[in-house]
Motif scaffolding. Structure first.
Motif, short mmCIF file in Angstrom:
data_model
loop_
_atom_site.label_atom_id
_atom_site.label_comp_id
_atom_site.label_asym_id
_atom_site.label_seq_id
_atom_site.Cartn_x
_atom_site.Cartn_y
_atom_site.Cartn_z
N HIS A 110 0.84 -1.20 0.00
CA HIS A 110 0.00 0.00 0.00
C HIS A 110 0.87 1.25 0.00
CE1 HIS A 110 -3.36 2.67 0.76
NE2 HIS A 110 -2.72 3.16 1.81
N LEU A 111 1.90 1.25 0.85
CA LEU A 111 2.81 2.41 0.90
C LEU A 111 3.54 2.59 -0.42
CD1 LEU A 111 4.30 1.90 4.48
CD2 LEU A 111 2.82 3.78 3.76
N ARG A 112 3.99 1.48 -1.00
CA ARG A 112 4.76 1.55 -2.24
C ARG A 112 3.91 2.01 -3.42
NH1 ARG A 112 6.72 -4.05 -4.71
NH2 ARG A 112 4.49 -4.09 -5.14
N ASP A 113 2.71 1.47 -3.53
CA ASP A 113 1.90 1.71 -4.72
C ASP A 113 0.99 2.93 -4.61
OD1 ASP A 113 3.08 -0.60 -5.67
OD2 ASP A 113 1.38 -1.89 -5.14
N SER A 114 0.54 3.26 -3.38
CA SER A 114 -0.45 4.33 -3.25
C SER A 114 0.04 5.57 -2.51
CB SER A 114 -1.70 3.78 -2.53
OG SER A 114 -2.24 2.67 -3.22
N VAL A 115 0.90 5.39 -1.51
CA VAL A 115 1.33 6.52 -0.69
C VAL A 115 2.63 7.13 -1.20
CG1 VAL A 115 1.94 7.28 1.63
CG2 VAL A 115 0.16 5.56 1.33
N LEU A 116 3.69 6.32 -1.25
CA LEU A 116 4.99 6.82 -1.69
C LEU A 116 5.06 6.89 -3.21
CD1 LEU A 116 7.19 4.81 0.84
CD2 LEU A 116 6.60 7.23 0.94
N GLY A 117 4.43 5.95 -3.88
CA GLY A 117 4.34 5.96 -5.34
C GLY A 117 5.62 5.54 -6.04
N ARG A 118 5.54 4.46 -6.84
CA ARG A 118 6.70 4.06 -7.62
C ARG A 118 6.54 4.53 -9.06
NH1 ARG A 118 6.37 -2.56 -7.96
NH2 ARG A 118 4.19 -2.78 -8.58
N SER A 119 7.64 4.52 -9.80
CA SER A 119 7.65 5.05 -11.16
C SER A 119 6.86 4.14 -12.10
CB SER A 119 9.09 5.17 -11.66
OG SER A 119 9.87 5.94 -10.76
N GLU A 120 6.57 4.66 -13.30
CA GLU A 120 5.82 3.89 -14.29
C GLU A 120 6.56 2.65 -14.74
OE1 GLU A 120 4.63 6.33 -17.52
OE2 GLU A 120 3.40 7.67 -16.30
N ASP A 121 7.92 2.71 -14.72
CA ASP A 121 8.71 1.53 -15.11
C ASP A 121 8.87 0.55 -13.95
OD1 ASP A 121 10.42 2.89 -13.47
OD2 ASP A 121 12.10 2.94 -14.87
N SER A 123 10.23 1.04 -11.12
CA SER A 123 11.38 1.30 -10.24
C SER A 123 10.89 2.05 -9.00
CB SER A 123 12.44 2.13 -10.98
OG SER A 123 11.93 3.40 -11.34
N PHE A 124 11.57 1.84 -7.92
CA PHE A 124 11.16 2.42 -6.63
C PHE A 124 12.41 2.97 -5.96
CE2 PHE A 124 9.18 1.65 -2.25
CZ PHE A 124 8.30 2.72 -2.37
N PRO A 125 12.53 4.30 -5.79
CA PRO A 125 13.74 4.88 -5.20
C PRO A 125 14.12 4.20 -3.89
CG PRO A 125 12.31 6.61 -6.00
CD PRO A 125 11.54 5.32 -6.13
N PHE A 126 15.42 4.02 -3.66
CA PHE A 126 15.89 3.28 -2.49
C PHE A 126 15.41 3.91 -1.19
CE2 PHE A 126 19.19 2.40 0.75
CZ PHE A 126 19.01 1.03 0.83
N TRP A 127 15.43 5.24 -1.10
CA TRP A 127 15.04 5.88 0.16
C TRP A 127 13.55 5.64 0.45
CZ3 TRP A 127 11.24 9.54 0.82
CH2 TRP A 127 10.79 10.22 -0.32
N LYS A 128 12.73 5.57 -0.61
CA LYS A 128 11.32 5.26 -0.40
C LYS A 128 11.14 3.81 0.05
CE LYS A 128 9.21 8.59 -3.61
NZ LYS A 128 8.31 8.76 -4.77
N ALA A 129 11.96 2.93 -0.52
CA ALA A 129 11.90 1.52 -0.11
C ALA A 129 12.28 1.36 1.35
CB ALA A 129 12.81 0.68 -1.00
N VAL A 130 13.28 2.13 1.81
CA VAL A 130 13.69 2.09 3.21
C VAL A 130 12.56 2.56 4.12
CG1 VAL A 130 15.23 3.11 4.93
CG2 VAL A 130 16.16 2.32 2.74
N VAL A 131 11.96 3.69 3.76
CA VAL A 131 10.85 4.23 4.56
C VAL A 131 9.68 3.24 4.59
CG1 VAL A 131 9.10 6.05 4.70
CG2 VAL A 131 11.47 6.63 4.17
N LEU A 201 14.17 -2.62 11.56
CA LEU A 201 15.50 -2.88 11.00
C LEU A 201 15.49 -4.13 10.12
CD1 LEU A 201 17.69 -2.12 14.14
CD2 LEU A 201 17.59 -0.78 12.04
N VAL A 202 14.82 -5.19 10.61
CA VAL A 202 14.76 -6.43 9.84
C VAL A 202 14.08 -6.21 8.51
CG1 VAL A 202 13.68 -8.71 9.75
CG2 VAL A 202 14.94 -8.02 11.79
N ASN A 203 13.00 -5.44 8.51
CA ASN A 203 12.27 -5.21 7.27
C ASN A 203 12.96 -4.22 6.36
OD1 ASN A 203 9.45 -6.66 7.05
ND2 ASN A 203 9.81 -6.24 9.20
N MET A 204 13.79 -3.35 6.94
CA MET A 204 14.64 -2.53 6.09
C MET A 204 15.60 -3.46 5.34
SD MET A 204 16.99 0.79 6.99
CE MET A 204 18.21 -0.09 7.96
N GLY A 205 16.01 -4.55 6.00
CA GLY A 205 16.85 -5.52 5.34
C GLY A 205 16.08 -6.46 4.44
#
Length: 322
Positions: A110-121, A123-131, A201-205
């Motif tokens: 939900h965070l990746r697709d709706s809140v933070l938003g990933r690119s059309e290709d 790709s998902f910026p690393f800092w967004k993936a960490v958050v 931390l575990v999920n950041m990993g």
């Protein structure tokens, strides 16, 4: 056909996408947990071995248990307690992962697709993936913390028996009710702060590394979205998760396993920071990585089994790849 009839004709994953993803991730997590649980038990026993605060506070009644490494600890459990004891605490562990993995996976997507938003290709910026990974892990673990508390305490019952101490619980339900009666609702969330810190931390990993490595491989190499790509990404995520999560896991285990007074307050540690300081001062910094080998040896196959199972279940059920 009316809109209501059209909706009823849709497959379940399309009618209830989040509920479906929750159920699929819970199933995959249950399989991975049962396969790798003996390593989790070994890790938990190693993390409380030689606990300095226990000796300082005179809480180590009974004969001293000798220091052991990973293999000797696992072999000792089998020889002294029986083979079945390698799965002691597995029931609350499965309950925990049904809640934890279900919530974290749905929250991350939900965070990746709706809140933070990933690119059309895709790709998902690393800092967004960490958050996203840290937030999803923290949310999932907060809801699952009571089951984790029961799991840790039940895993230590065999050790208490060897030390000549009375057993605390007759089963999972009794453990929940006893903790609730002694510490109230707050008692079920004992140790939730280091628990949530560890999960973040575990999920950041885990989540962050898996998602980043998988999509990096898909965008920059000839690899396609198949089991090979999933295996490479899951192996990377298991290693990073173990490195980042082990210190917080040691603190979490010790806080959850410590004896408590009638008000539910810990007798050995005042907080997760106090536990961290006492552990480093009394046993050295390297003690924060007690149980690292079984943690890594468990996280690597756990991650592999979970992600392969999860991706395959999604494909079979007609849900898009993670």
């Amino acid at each position: 056909m009316s809109p209501a009839e059209e909706e009823k004709s849709l497959p379940l994953p399309e009618r209830w996408p989040r509920a479906s993803k929750f159920a699929l991730s819970a199933c995959a997590a249950a399989v991975a947990e049962l396969v790798t649980f003996p390593l989790d038990l070994t890790k938990t026993r190693l993390q409380v071995q030689g606990e300095a605060a226990v000796h300082r506070n005179g809480a180590a009644a009974g004969p001293a248990v000798p220091h052991r490494g990973m293999l000797r600890t696992a072999a000792g459990i089998v020889q002294e307690e029986g083979l079945r004891k390698l799965w002691q605490g597995a029931t609350p562990a499965v309950y925990r992962h049904i809640v934890y993995s279900g919530v974290r996976m749905v929250a991350y997507e939900h965070l990746r697709d709706s809140v933070l938003g990933r690119s059309e290709d895709e790709s998902f910026p690393f800092w967004k993936a960490v958050v996203g990974g840290m937030s999803a892990g923290a949310i999932g673990q907060f809801f699952a913390s009571p089951t984790d508390l029961v799991k840790v305490q039940m895993q230590m019952e065999g050790k208490r028996k060897l030390e000549g101490k009375p057993l605390r619980f007759r089963g999972v339900h009794h453990a929940f009710m006893k903790i609730l009666s002694e510490g109230g609702i707050r008692g079920l969330w004992a140790g939730w702060v280091p628990n949530v810190q560890r999960a973040a931390l575990v999920n950041m990993g885990d989540l962050t590394t898996y998602d980043t490595v998988k999509h990096f491989l898909l965008l920059n190499t000839p690899l396609v979205d198949n089991s090979m790509t999933h295996s490479v990404a899951s192996c990377c995520s298991g290693l990073v998760a173990a490195v980042l999560g082990t210190p917080a896991d040691v603190v979490k285990t010790r806080i959850m396993n410590q004896p408590r007074d009638k008000q539910g307050r810990g007798l050995l540690y005042k907080s997760s920071m106090d536990c961290l300081i006492q552990t480093v001062q009394g046993e050295g910094f390297i003690s924060l990585y007690k149980g690292f080998i079984p943690t890594w040896m468990r996280m690597a196959p756990w991650s592999l089994v979970f992600w392969l199972t999860y991706e395959q279940i999604r494909r079979i059920c007609g849900v898009s790849s993670f």
